[in-house]
Enzyme design. Sequence first.
Site, PDB file in Angstrom:
ATOM      1  N   CYS A   2       0.868  -1.111   0.164  1.00 54.43           N
ATOM      2  CA  CYS A   2       0.031   0.091  -0.123  1.00 54.43           C
ATOM      3  C   CYS A   2       0.831   1.182  -0.206  1.00 54.43           C
ATOM      4  O   CYS A   2       2.046   1.276   0.227  1.00 54.43           O
ATOM      5  CB  CYS A   2      -1.004   0.099   1.369  1.00 54.43           C
ATOM      6  SG  CYS A   2      -1.952  -1.512   1.444  1.00 54.43           S
ATOM      7  N   GLY A  28      -1.012   0.990  -5.023  1.00 57.77           N
ATOM      8  CA  GLY A  28      -2.277   0.418  -4.780  1.00 57.77           C
ATOM      9  C   GLY A  28      -3.555   1.079  -5.531  1.00 57.77           C
ATOM     10  O   GLY A  28      -3.448   2.402  -5.680  1.00 57.77           O
ATOM     11  N   ASN A 102       0.939  -0.114   5.839  1.00 52.96           N
ATOM     12  CA  ASN A 102       1.661  -0.897   4.600  1.00 52.96           C
ATOM     13  C   ASN A 102       2.245  -1.866   5.303  1.00 52.96           C
ATOM     14  O   ASN A 102       3.282  -1.894   6.155  1.00 52.96           O
ATOM     15  CB  ASN A 102       2.349   0.099   3.691  1.00 52.96           C
ATOM     16  CG  ASN A 102       2.751  -0.641   2.878  1.00 52.96           C
ATOM     17  OD1 ASN A 102       2.449  -1.480   2.234  1.00 52.96           O
ATOM     18  ND2 ASN A 102       4.333  -0.188   2.722  1.00 52.96           N
ATOM     19  N   GLY A 103       1.923  -3.180   4.796  1.00 54.84           N
ATOM     20  CA  GLY A 103       2.527  -4.360   5.359  1.00 54.84           C
ATOM     21  C   GLY A 103       1.428  -5.536   5.388  1.00 54.84           C
ATOM     22  O   GLY A 103       0.312  -5.584   5.081  1.00 54.84           O
ATOM     23  N   TYR A 256      10.200  -4.153  -8.649  1.00 53.92           N
ATOM     24  CA  TYR A 256       9.035  -3.729  -9.068  1.00 53.92           C
ATOM     25  C   TYR A 256       8.324  -2.805  -8.490  1.00 53.92           C
ATOM     26  O   TYR A 256       7.745  -1.784  -9.257  1.00 53.92           O
ATOM     27  CB  TYR A 256       8.247  -5.275  -9.319  1.00 53.92           C
ATOM     28  CG  TYR A 256       6.868  -4.870  -9.892  1.00 53.92           C
ATOM     29  CD1 TYR A 256       6.557  -4.848 -11.280  1.00 53.92           C
ATOM     30  CD2 TYR A 256       5.984  -4.870  -9.109  1.00 53.92           C
ATOM     31  CE1 TYR A 256       5.281  -4.710 -11.644  1.00 53.92           C
ATOM     32  CE2 TYR A 256       4.534  -4.934  -9.652  1.00 53.92           C
ATOM     33  CZ  TYR A 256       4.274  -4.488 -10.858  1.00 53.92           C
ATOM     34  OH  TYR A 256       2.886  -4.428 -11.422  1.00 53.92           O
ATOM     35  N   SER A 302       8.397  -1.148 -15.430  1.00 54.68           N
ATOM     36  CA  SER A 302       9.522  -1.213 -14.366  1.00 54.68           C
ATOM     37  C   SER A 302      10.668  -1.946 -15.052  1.00 54.68           C
ATOM     38  O   SER A 302      11.893  -1.583 -14.238  1.00 54.68           O
ATOM     39  CB  SER A 302       8.962  -2.144 -13.370  1.00 54.68           C
ATOM     40  OG  SER A 302       7.692  -1.572 -12.702  1.00 54.68           O
ATOM     41  N   ASP A 364      11.715  -8.387 -18.755  1.00 50.57           N
ATOM     42  CA  ASP A 364      10.723  -7.882 -17.950  1.00 50.57           C
ATOM     43  C   ASP A 364      11.272  -7.697 -16.552  1.00 50.57           C
ATOM     44  O   ASP A 364      12.524  -8.304 -16.410  1.00 50.57           O
ATOM     45  CB  ASP A 364       9.529  -9.191 -17.653  1.00 50.57           C
ATOM     46  CG  ASP A 364       8.248  -8.555 -17.275  1.00 50.57           C
ATOM     47  OD1 ASP A 364       8.096  -7.300 -16.941  1.00 50.57           O
ATOM     48  OD2 ASP A 364       7.245  -9.257 -17.623  1.00 50.57           O
ATOM     49  N   ASP A 365      10.382  -7.167 -15.576  1.00 53.07           N
ATOM     50  CA  ASP A 365      11.200  -6.827 -14.455  1.00 53.07           C
ATOM     51  C   ASP A 365      10.964  -8.284 -13.542  1.00 53.07           C
ATOM     52  O   ASP A 365      12.143  -8.401 -12.583  1.00 53.07           O
ATOM     53  CB  ASP A 365      10.622  -5.831 -13.544  1.00 53.07           C
ATOM     54  CG  ASP A 365       8.885  -6.046 -13.611  1.00 53.07           C
ATOM     55  OD1 ASP A 365       8.445  -6.938 -12.936  1.00 53.07           O
ATOM     56  OD2 ASP A 365       8.273  -5.149 -14.200  1.00 53.07           O
TER      57      ASP A 365
END
Length: 503
Positions: A2, A28, A102-103, A256, A302, A364-365
């Site tokens: 988040c 998010g 966040n987490g 990413y 990314s 790609d990342d």
Amino acid sequence: MCGIVGVISKAPVNQLIYDALLLLQHRGQDAAGIVTMQGKKCFMHKARGMVRDVFRTRNMRALPGTVGLGQVRYPTAGNAYSEEEAQPFYVNAPYGIVLVHNGNLTNAHALKDQLFEVDRRHINTESDTEVLINVLAHELEMAGRELPLTPASVFKAVSEVHKRIKGSYAVIALIAGHGLLAFRDPYGIRPLCFGQSAEGDVMVASESVALEGTGHQLTRDVAPGEALFIDTQGTVHTQQCAENPTLNPCMFEFVYLARPDSVMDGISVYQSRLNMGETLAQRLISTIPPTEIDVVIPIPESSRPSAMQLAHRIGKPYREGFVKNRYVGRTFIMPGQSTRKKSVRQKLNAIGLEFKDRNVLLVDDSIVRGTTSKEIVQMAREAGARKVYLASAAPPVRFPNVYGIDMPTKEELIAHGRSIEEIRQFIGADALIYQDVDAMKRVVAQLRPGLNGFEASCFDGRYITGDVSAEDFATIQAQRKSQAEEDDLPARSRLALQSGGDQ
């Protein structure tokens, strides 16, 4: 994952928080929320959707005050379809606390029982954020019961929170009439930083880009286990509140999640991705002769720094072969596999000129589920490519993540239990090259001397908090399955809370 932000200012903060959330929107897209405080009164508005859709003029006018916080939500625990689980969360005692997080807490279910049986607190949702705010509220009540609330009592409460909760967490909370509190888990898994403006405003946010983009100067990152308490006058108090903190930032942030223009824990996200491209080039050269490649094309967005550095290293042209529709959400953070499958071709379109009759190396990342990669390889072939090689700037994602990344079940991971050749066959590429785990850690760690290590469990299977069990994986998998069943449910109406706008 988040994005969170908190501000104490001398001027209204509603627009400032809105602008910061736009800068964190990549973290998010499921829901967004803002709380402001005027005196001791809270004003809240939150709903499912993007920031620009959740907040209209009437909602912003209903968010007065010079103190506030906000969050953009990407659900990794609880119910992705419940607006009641959108953040911020609020409890009225003690003081009145509003919190964003966040987490992901790995012991949320045990804490929920403990809160009910011991602390006499009721949890009404499946969100670990509601668990966290109630643990904090209880510890603040214990620490400040016989005293005025001081920075010392706030830090004592955070110390007790650290002892009770496990997992990853970066937290910002408002304590009505007292100030803003921010703290980070003792392993430093999820990012958090703070800074000040020329006018003396103090902002705390997930990424430095939110500070810089709103006119704040980055002061530093919040240290693992550290707490900041910013009183109503804007004075910043800090204290280390964990017993044995170590810095182990999430590697997937650098691969990413984070914006390339952010700096996290002293590490430039952009430079880390350039370094990953350098080591990926070395892996590529040992697998495919560069003479077999005509052009290097990134899969937006990314992977661009890594792809540019790889192309430079092998002496091949770097070209943009895919155009991204910016009005379609990132497939990685969409709940549900069916939504991801439908959105890939809406999201990307190939430029035939760059593919026709060429041997193309796509970069790609990372490759998580493999379904998007398979679609993109097929798109390259349909655009006329003779051969399609695929390189991943990250190692194979072989293990579930329980610290706030949406890859919790083994069944969803293309690399779990499969060889590189089996993955290549599934994706349909002519060759598949992955980053090396140790090389990736080495080239990112060299950007921050003295770093303890990284939380890289999705790549190496090592869960640094040491408390992750098979039962945790089973619980998260059950949540994922229940969410998948709701993929096609119609969106709920917006929810306005506490004088926060329209009903």
